[in-house]
Design an enzyme around this catalytic site. Structure first.
Site, PDB file in Angstrom:
ATOM      1  N   GLU A 294       0.853  -1.197   0.000  1.00  0.00           N
ATOM      2  CA  GLU A 294       0.000   0.000   0.000  1.00  0.00           C
ATOM      3  C   GLU A 294       0.886   1.243   0.000  1.00  0.00           C
ATOM      4  O   GLU A 294       1.008   1.963   0.998  1.00  0.00           O
ATOM      5  CB  GLU A 294      -0.940  -0.046   1.200  1.00  0.00           C
ATOM      6  CG  GLU A 294      -1.891  -1.248   1.142  1.00  0.00           C
ATOM      7  CD  GLU A 294      -2.692  -1.444   2.416  1.00  0.00           C
ATOM      8  OE1 GLU A 294      -2.493  -0.659   3.366  1.00  0.00           O
ATOM      9  OE2 GLU A 294      -3.508  -2.372   2.464  1.00  0.00           O
TER      10      GLU A 294
ATOM     11  N   HIS B  87      -2.943   3.754   5.243  1.00  0.00           N
ATOM     12  CA  HIS B  87      -3.130   2.513   4.492  1.00  0.00           C
ATOM     13  C   HIS B  87      -3.613   2.825   3.083  1.00  0.00           C
ATOM     14  O   HIS B  87      -3.870   3.981   2.733  1.00  0.00           O
ATOM     15  CB  HIS B  87      -4.162   1.616   5.190  1.00  0.00           C
ATOM     16  CG  HIS B  87      -3.632   0.921   6.406  1.00  0.00           C
ATOM     17  ND1 HIS B  87      -3.400  -0.433   6.452  1.00  0.00           N
ATOM     18  CD2 HIS B  87      -3.281   1.402   7.622  1.00  0.00           C
ATOM     19  CE1 HIS B  87      -2.940  -0.759   7.639  1.00  0.00           C
ATOM     20  NE2 HIS B  87      -2.855   0.335   8.373  1.00  0.00           N
TER      21      HIS B  87
ATOM     22  N   GLU C 196      -7.542   5.219   5.132  1.00  0.00           N
ATOM     23  CA  GLU C 196      -7.572   4.402   3.924  1.00  0.00           C
ATOM     24  C   GLU C 196      -7.622   5.316   2.701  1.00  0.00           C
ATOM     25  O   GLU C 196      -8.556   6.090   2.541  1.00  0.00           O
ATOM     26  CB  GLU C 196      -8.797   3.479   3.930  1.00  0.00           C
ATOM     27  CG  GLU C 196      -8.837   2.492   5.086  1.00  0.00           C
ATOM     28  CD  GLU C 196      -7.950   1.289   4.842  1.00  0.00           C
ATOM     29  OE1 GLU C 196      -7.369   1.205   3.742  1.00  0.00           O
ATOM     30  OE2 GLU C 196      -7.848   0.445   5.740  1.00  0.00           O
TER      31      GLU C 196
END
Length: 845
Positions: A410, A503, A575
């Site tokens: 990631e 992330h 995220e």
């Protein structure tokens, strides 16, 4: 100036033991350049400098012959020249900014050596099974001048059938790749020893248009390439090392390209059933010729993009395919393909080197080693804050903890982290203010081993580190263990206002946060204020509606949940999508590295709004959150077909009941012990089970008493047998097994007659079954009672049958009968025994 030395130097001086020791000590650590013979002792130096100040100032040339009249100034100059002497190579003493001779000690050196501006970077360490090419790759940063829109499917995209190497030609394949069943043992710089083989096929001539593949470089991932047609290739990704899962990240190189041809690449072993490639995401391509000639970097390319289920299966696990077509911009070019913008361990080291060598940034950014990874790569820790004027001011600062790349594939987390560091280390007034009021603890790359080898999710332990923040296995998960320990010590020193782990997300667009619902009604909805503020500061990138605050059981080992349970209210996982935005003026466009770095700036900006002494923004966001929550509750009740008045009780409804589960990956796939401990754990478990089978359960007091009585009765029985054997009778113990096997078929009436006797003798409850020692003891006890009432010369019956008449006298001339009338199938012999007054048999109840 040194009067005590004058009388000493008149005498013959012997070598000073302290001087001799210090010489060897300092020479060992490299602080002296000269040999011992060329170094006079300190007394001689002081004597020469005291009596000849001209030598003190002029050295050997004698150009200056001024004599300093002030002894204090002379002593200061003497001391400064001693410190600046070329013979003394110490870097531990510092002077103040005005050059005054007020030396102080430098900060202690770190446990592990860092890179220096004069030397090369620390090369990454690889597992000894991995082959690594010697080329150093570097990609330029570039922002496309125009937005890169999502691919719009036409419906006519081809779904190529997987052919495989049976009908195709293998043009590239990694052989020495550790998979499931093996585990990490050792590492070295450069990976596997020996000559690096050429894995790509050899070209037959200039007309051979076969592509040459390569992935044995930092963060590279490609296991195999099969040529199934002239311009069509099937690609197989390598799983995370020491596992058989997690095929998502790809990054490889192709050479020997042709400009006018349309190539098709199909990755055949992806594992996720859903992907952003189904909604228009494109792969990334990098042309070396374009970078060198036109300064063009990574760009989104590809047509006829489809993501579909494969017809091959690996056991019970289905595979999925990603296919796309591409036209290369140049002949004989070197191009790269990647799942997302790569950010390697070497890229991080180059960035940190520039920070360490900056005379301004190094004043408020201290670079330290948090720990070493399994392979021995350094995990860096940055402490960013302005120097405080007083200890009270330093203690009043709150802390902010940020981390990235716990999942090595990631890489978008690293680009957000880079944007944050660019801003917080800048000369901006807002950055200066943040450094004044906060202490920032930053771990920019939590899993360097996984980043180096090209893993998508795991470390070299073969496990997902973001499921092991509660671990006690420091040797197996050092990066996570030391990070949690660092935060634990930080919480003992000061309040940690915010924790955020960066992330990437492969199934949802935009950027969003996962948090934790607060159970404290005093801070109800406070954990949602920061995400809402961030959505207002970055409305075209950050989606508050995609945020989720439910704490699931399968996420208990994640960083955000563990830090939340340690006491950090604002604990988040950020995220960021691999795709792009569906919001505002960036709708349906891919994110660039500049977009991700700008979000790092927005994090800093939101932090200022969140901590503004004027609480207007905070209270406005809190009121808006309550309205949004009411709407969500009404929506839930409408879906359930219920009508409820929420005026007075709506705030008492559990927020976890309203939200759905997060759409992350299945944590069970990477949970459990590290791979190298699985066999040991299995052996330990087997030993424990074996021990448990042999170990007797703990007994109650009643059971212990019964066991004690049994043991006593068995001793009495043995004593009786000894007496009987002396008298010429057979042993009772020898007949015991047959007797008690037959006793199982006894009539119920006889059992009822015998049970009261056992209860009287042993104090047991009614209904307790008979056992062999107690039945035998009962026979002997009855015999003893009758023998005590008989006269000498009479024979006594040893039959245990109870008489119905309690006053009945013993019958004379009865024979000793060991067989009972209820065992007709067994024939017993009869024997007579003469009783003597001196024969006594004792039993103990």
């Amino acid at each position: 100036m040194f009067p005590a030395l004058e009388t000493e130097l008149k005498q013959e001086t012997l070598p000073d033991p302290y001087e001799d020791f210090m010489f060897h000590h300092l020479q060992y650590y490299g602080y002296f350049k000269a040999q011992k013979g060329s170094l006079p002792n300190s007394a001689m130096h002081q004597h020469v400098w005291k009596n000849n100040p001209r030598y003190l100032l002029s050295g050997s040339s004698g150009e200056r012959e001024d004599v300093l009249p002030d002894p204090l100034q002379k002593e200061k100059l003497l001391y400064s020249l001693m410190l600046s002497s070329p013979l003394l190579k110490s870097r531990q003493l510092l002077h103040d900014e005005f050059g005054e001779v007020n030396p102080c000690l430098r900060e202690p050196r770190d446990l592990f050596s860092f890179f220096s501006s004069r030397g090369p970077l620390q090369p990454p360490r690889w597992p000894i099974e991995c082959e690594v090419i010697k080329e150093n790759l570097h990609h330029i940063e570039w922002v496309p001048p125009q937005p890169e829109y999502f691919y719009q499917p036409t419906g006519n995209e081809k779904l190529p059938e997987i052919v495989g190497e049976e009908k195709g030609t293998v043009v590239y394949q990694l052989d020495s790749v550790p998979t499931e069943g093996s585990y990490f043992t050792n590492s070295r710089v450069g990976g596997k020893r020996g000559i690096i083989r050429e894995l790509a096929v050899a070209l037959q001539g200039p007309e051979d248009n076969t592509l040459l593949f390569e992935s044995r470089f930092e963060s590279g991932n490609l296991q195999k390439a099969v040529r199934v047609d002239t311009y069509e290739y099937e690609l197989t990704l390598r799983t995370d090392l020491y596992t058989n899962k997690h095929t998502q990240w790809f990054y490889f190189r192709v050479q020997n390209t042709r400009k006018d041809a349309t190539y098709r690449f199909t990755i055949v072993n992806l594992l996720k059933p859903k992907s952003l490639y189904t909604t228009g995401m494109k792969p990334l391509m990098y042309s070396q010729l374009d970078a060198n000639t036109h300064n063009i970097g990574w760009r989104r390319e590809g047509n006829e993009i489809r993501y579909y289920k494969n017809n091959m299966r690996d056991g019970q696990q289905p595979f999925y395919c990603l296919t796309w077509t591409i036209q290369f911009p140049h002949d004989q070019d070197t191009c790269f393909f990647a799942h997302f913008y790569p950010y390697t361990y070497t890229d991080l080291q180059c960035y940190l080197l520039s920070v360490a060598n900056s005379p301004v940034q190094s004043q408020f950014c201290k670079l330290r080693t948090l720990c070493r990874s399994l392979a021995g790569n350094t995990v860096y820790l940055l402490t960013i804050t302005n120097p405080s004027r007083t200890p009270q001011e330093a203690a009043a600062k709150k802390a902010v903890v940020l981390s990235a790349r716990v999942h090595p594939g990631e890489s978008n987390g690293s680009w957000i982290m880079k944007g944050f560091l660019d801003f917080i280390l800048s000369s901006s007034p807002d950055a200066h203010l943040l450094r004044d009021i906060f202490v920032f603890k930053v771990v920019p790359m939590l899993n360097p081993d996984g980043v180096i080898v090209g893993n998508y999710r795991c470390s070299l332990a073969g496990r997902d580190l973001n499921r092991h923040y509660k671990t006690i296995l420091k040797e197996s998960f050092p990066c996570i263990w030391y990070t949690r320990n660092m935060i634990k010590r930080l919480l003992e020193e000061r309040e940690v206002l915010l924790y955020c782990d960066f992330h990437g997300h492969s199934r949802k667009n935009n950027i969003f946060l996962y948090g934790c619902n607060s159970n404290d009604r005093t801070y109800w909805l406070h954990e949602r204020v920061f995400p809402l503020m961030l959505s207002k500061n970055a409305p075209d990138k950050f989606s508050f509606h995609s945020c989720n605050f439910k704490v699931q059981k399968c996420k208990e080992g994640t960083g955000r949940v563990v830090m939340w349970r340690m006491g950090i209210l604002n604990s988040y996982t950020m995220e960021s999508t691999f795709g792009g935005s569906t919001l505002g003026n960036k709708r349906d466009t891919h994110f660039t590295t500049e977009d991700l770095k700008s979000l790092g700036y927005h994090v800093c900006d939101t932090l200022l709004d969140f901590c503004d002494p004027d609480r207007t923004k905070f209270m406005q966001c809190l009121a808006e959150l309550k309205e949004l929550l009411q709407e969500e509750i009404h929506k839930k009740f409408n879906e359930l077909g219920q009508d409820m008045d929420l005026e007075g009780s709506w705030s008492d409804i559990s927020l976890s009941d309203i939200e759905s589960s997060t759409s992350g990956s299945d944590s069970s796939l990477s949970d459990g012990l590290p791979v190298h401990l699985l066999n040991i754990a299995h052996e330990v478990t087997q030993k424990k089970m074996y021990k448990k089978k042999k170990k007797k359960p703990l007994q109650t007091r009643k059971q212990r008493n019964e066991q004690y009585q049994k043991n006593n009765l068995m001793r009495e029985l043995k004593l009786t047998d000894d007496v009987l054997e002396r008298a010429g009778f057979a042993s009772t113990l020898q007949k015991q097994p047959t007797f008690f096997r037959n006793s199982e078929n006894a009539s119920s009436s006889t059992m009822r007659n015998e049970k009261p006797r056992l209860n009287e003798l042993h104090g047991r409850d009614k209904g307790t079954s008979l056992d062999p020692p107690k039945m035998t003891s009962l026979i002997l006890t009855k015999s003893r009672e009758r023998m005590q009432t008989e006269k000498p010369g009479f024979t006594a019956s040893c039959s245990p049958k109870r008489s119905t008449n309690p006053s009945q006298e013993p019958v004379p001339d009865m024979k000793l009968n060991w067989s009972r009338n209820r065992y007709p199938a067994t024939k017993r012999g009869r024997a007579t025994m003469t009783l003597y007054p001196s024969l006594h048999i004792y039993t103990y109840p």
